[in-house]
Design an enzyme around this catalytic site. Structure first.
Site, mmCIF file in Angstrom:
data_model
loop_
_atom_site.group_PDB
_atom_site.id
_atom_site.type_symbol
_atom_site.label_atom_id
_atom_site.label_comp_id
_atom_site.label_asym_id
_atom_site.label_seq_id
_atom_site.Cartn_x
_atom_site.Cartn_y
_atom_site.Cartn_z
ATOM 1 N N GLY A 290 0.747 -1.258 0.020
ATOM 2 C CA GLY A 290 -0.087 0.033 0.147
ATOM 3 C C GLY A 290 0.854 1.373 0.004
ATOM 4 O O GLY A 290 1.998 1.139 0.609
ATOM 5 N N GLY A 293 -0.188 9.044 1.337
ATOM 6 C CA GLY A 293 0.347 10.537 1.467
ATOM 7 C C GLY A 293 1.164 10.412 2.395
ATOM 8 O O GLY A 293 2.221 11.355 2.976
ATOM 9 N N GLY A 295 2.998 7.621 3.601
ATOM 10 C CA GLY A 295 4.114 6.596 3.719
ATOM 11 C C GLY A 295 3.554 5.340 3.150
ATOM 12 O O GLY A 295 2.410 4.965 2.518
ATOM 13 N N LYS A 311 3.614 0.002 8.701
ATOM 14 C CA LYS A 311 3.403 1.415 8.103
ATOM 15 C C LYS A 311 4.568 2.190 8.354
ATOM 16 O O LYS A 311 4.769 2.635 9.625
ATOM 17 C CB LYS A 311 2.077 1.764 8.502
ATOM 18 C CG LYS A 311 1.828 3.365 7.972
ATOM 19 C CD LYS A 311 0.269 3.944 8.161
ATOM 20 C CE LYS A 311 0.233 4.973 7.134
ATOM 21 N NZ LYS A 311 -1.087 5.684 7.288
ATOM 22 N N ASP A 412 -10.191 10.448 8.325
ATOM 23 C CA ASP A 412 -9.743 9.825 6.960
ATOM 24 C C ASP A 412 -10.431 8.512 6.579
ATOM 25 O O ASP A 412 -9.867 7.670 6.053
ATOM 26 C CB ASP A 412 -8.310 9.783 6.673
ATOM 27 C CG ASP A 412 -7.772 9.690 5.386
ATOM 28 O OD1 ASP A 412 -8.519 10.460 4.518
ATOM 29 O OD2 ASP A 412 -6.749 9.147 4.981
#
Length: 617
Positions: A290, A293, A295, A311, A412
């Site tokens: 994946g 914005g 990382g 992540k 988000d």
């Protein structure tokens, strides 16, 4: 004689019926007395009562082998709880304030009532693992994390619908483990803190003790002042000597975290940077699953073979580690079947890669909702799977808003942040933008962050953020799920159009079912599909006051009655005129009613949900 016998029988039946109607509550509410009481506000008190009831269930289960009190004792149990609350909150009405319904205190998960029924659903290997990991003091971080991680293996076998929000399927593993897997029992300090988020209260002090405390505090302050002055002189001398020595830039020194440990309440595992490099094959591009914005996301394997996701954040500096640590600590304390579990973190400074900030999460097997709707996957999602995903999203968000302490606003919500496990159970992910809602505030102004097409108008225009900002984003994702159209598309003239405006244009013309994707496999009943479309349109309404809360959304989605909250008329497309938004931000009530081909009625809630006399559109 016969007459007297008949009278005796009638008297026996009458007294038995009266006893059943007035059955005493078997829960021992005195168990909660040693625990710290909440602050006098609704959200905190309701959370305390919810977790307190679950601890009482565990204590009752340990004593009797039964999870729940019998249905005939429901009224007396609520009365007993109300009486216990009256001691510190005399005007607090438990059921009306917290939204509890009388039968819920005797209703649980999948009609499970006894220990044997629960254990018959869970594999023996999972029960044995939990018994091994949880049978110790859970006060410190490591054993608590190990215990709660083992409980996650129970969830696939407890997937039935919950009748209420007091003892749902997500809470049954903790109730069981505290009763039987941990020999110390649910009332133990560590068990209560780890599995029910309840702290023991500090002992009260008398007047004489207060004087002693003041004297002791002054003495400690004096000693601390001397130590601080001494430490300052030592630091200055050490700093001066360091300037005379060459800098050590070895990898071992560079990979030391700026934060050596987290607080006592966290269950996070701290990984070294070298461990994560090894797990991801030195952050190989073949391991990227994946991009965003903030990382890249890498897949990898821990030493025990567990597949996880890493992540890796971009453009980090050591100066932000304190905020980062606080955020991941709060996130790690939130556990729900529809939230992605956070396993650990890493902060480190390296000589070549610079400062690193990484979080470690569970790896889900079916990717994201975006992959299935707009990615390379050709197979269409059948309606039963879409319905499960919609409910999972709603429950996860509702828990963030009303089950977590402090409440969390995601900011988000989008299709790529809804992950799907092997059973297509939705997992709300990516709390990198999570904003914590201070108690007592109805909104807060903050730097706008989010994704184009999903951000609520009042947030995009003014940076004013509430839980209903997430509701708007949820509505957009639900429309994407139903229609397989992206949040922002272009019309025939090449102009951008939001999926919310497109859906509203169809609903307004009485073509509600045209929102649903053509050719959807196993398409559900028209009235159910229409209900979901109307809920999505309501949630994505541009005016804040018109949107329901996530708790209300869950109730509507779970309800078998085909009803929906009244939908007010929308202003001009995409983002309402500034005057309408201004009024919406400062308003908390609205009106309007939508008629539908299947004859919906207005579905009204008490509290802050929209209701009232309506204008038909």
């Amino acid at each position: 004689m016969l007459f007297l016998r008949r009278i005796a029988v009638v008297f026996f039946v009458f007294t038995s019926f009266s006893a059943a109607q007035n059955s005493t509550c078997p829960l021992d509410f005195s168990v909660l007395e040693p625990f710290r009481r909440p602050k006098p506000d609704g959200a905190t008190t309701c959370q305390y009562l919810l977790q307190g009831l679950r601890l009482l269930y565990s204590h009752h289960l340990r004593q009797t082998g039964s999870f729940l009190p019998p249905p005939e004792s429901a009224a007396s149990c609520w009365a007993a709880l109300q009486s216990s609350v009256a001691g510190f909150l005399p005007r607090f009405d438990v059921r009306s304030t917290c939204g509890f319904q009388t039968p819920w205190i005797s209703q649980g998960c999948m009609d499970i009532t006894t220990r044997s029924q629960f254990e018959s659903l869970i594999p023996n290997s999972s029960l044995a693992t939990t018994a091994m990991r949880c049978n110790t003091s859970l006060e410190s971080n490591t054993p608590c994390a190990s215990c709660t991680q083992s409980l996650s293996a129970f969830q696939p076998y407890l997937s039935g619908p919950s009748l209420g929000n007091v003892s749902d399927c997500a809470s049954f593993p903790s109730i069981y483990a505290a009763a039987f897997a941990n020999s110390l029992g649910p009332t133990d300090k560590g068990t209560a803190k780890c599995l029910f988020q309840l702290d023991l209260a500090s002992p009260t002090s008398s007047g004489a003790n207060k004087v002693k405390v003041l004297v002791s505090s002054f003495s400690v302050l004096l000693v601390a002042s001397v130590l601080v002055i001494t430490a300052w002189f030592w630091y200055c001398r050490r700093k001066k000597s360091k300037l005379l020595k060459p800098r050590d830039t070895s990898l071992e020194a560079g990979t030391q975290s700026r934060l050596d440990s987290m607080s006592e309440s966290t269950t996070l595992v701290k990984f070294s940077f070298d461990e994560i490099k090894k797990a991801t094959n030195n952050f190989s591009r073949h391991n990227i699953i994946g991009r965003g914005g903030y990382g890249n996301v890498f897949k990898g394997a821990l030493p025990d073979g567990t597949q996880v996701a890493f992540k890796r954040f971009k453009n980090c500096s050591a100066g932000g580690d304190a905020n980062f640590a606080h955020e991941v600590e709060v996130i790690a304390s939130i556990r729900h079947v529809n939230l992605l579990a956070l396993r650990g973190y890493c902060t480190a400074t390296t000589p070549y890669e610079g400062h690193q900030r990484i979080i470690v999460c569970d790896l889900v097997s079916n990717g994201s909702l975006h992959d299935h709707l707009f990615g390379d996957l050709e197979a269409q999602l059948a309606w039963p799977l879409r319905q499960r995903i919609a409910l999972g999203m709603a429950r996860g968000l509702a828990y963030l808003h009303y089950g977590a302490q402090p409440s969390i606003i995601h900011r988000d919500i989008k299709a790529s942040n809804i992950l799907l496990d092997e059973r297509f159970e939705a997992k709300v992910a990516d709390f990198g933008l999570a904003k914590f809602n201070p108690e007592g505030m109805t909104h807060m102004s903050t730097r706008v962050a989010g994704t184009m097409g999903y951000v609520a108008p009042e947030y995009a225009l003014y940076g004013q953020l509430t839980e209903k900002s997430d509701v708007y984003s949820f509505g957009v994702v639900l429309l994407e799920l139903l229609s397989r159209r992206k949040a922002i598309v272009t019309d025939e003239e090449g102009q951008p159009v939001s999926v919310a405006d497109w859906a509203w244009s169809l609903v307004r013309e009485g073509q509600t079912l045209d929102v649903v994707e053509d050719g959807m496999p196993e398409k559900g009943p028209p009235e159910v599909l229409e209900k979901y479309v109307l809920i999505a349109v309501l949630c994505s309404h541009p005016q804040l006051h018109a949107r329901p809360t996530m708790d209300q959304v869950v109730k509507m989605l779970e309800s078998n009655e085909f009803t929906v909250i009244a939908i007010p008329q929308r202003p001009i497309p995409l983002v309402a005129c500034r005057e309408e938004i201004d009024r919406s931000v400062s308003s908390s009530s609205g009106s309007g009613k939508l008629t539908s081909p299947t004859g919906y009625q207005a579905f009204s809630f008490g509290g802050d949900g929209p209701s009232g006399n309506t204008n038909t559109t």
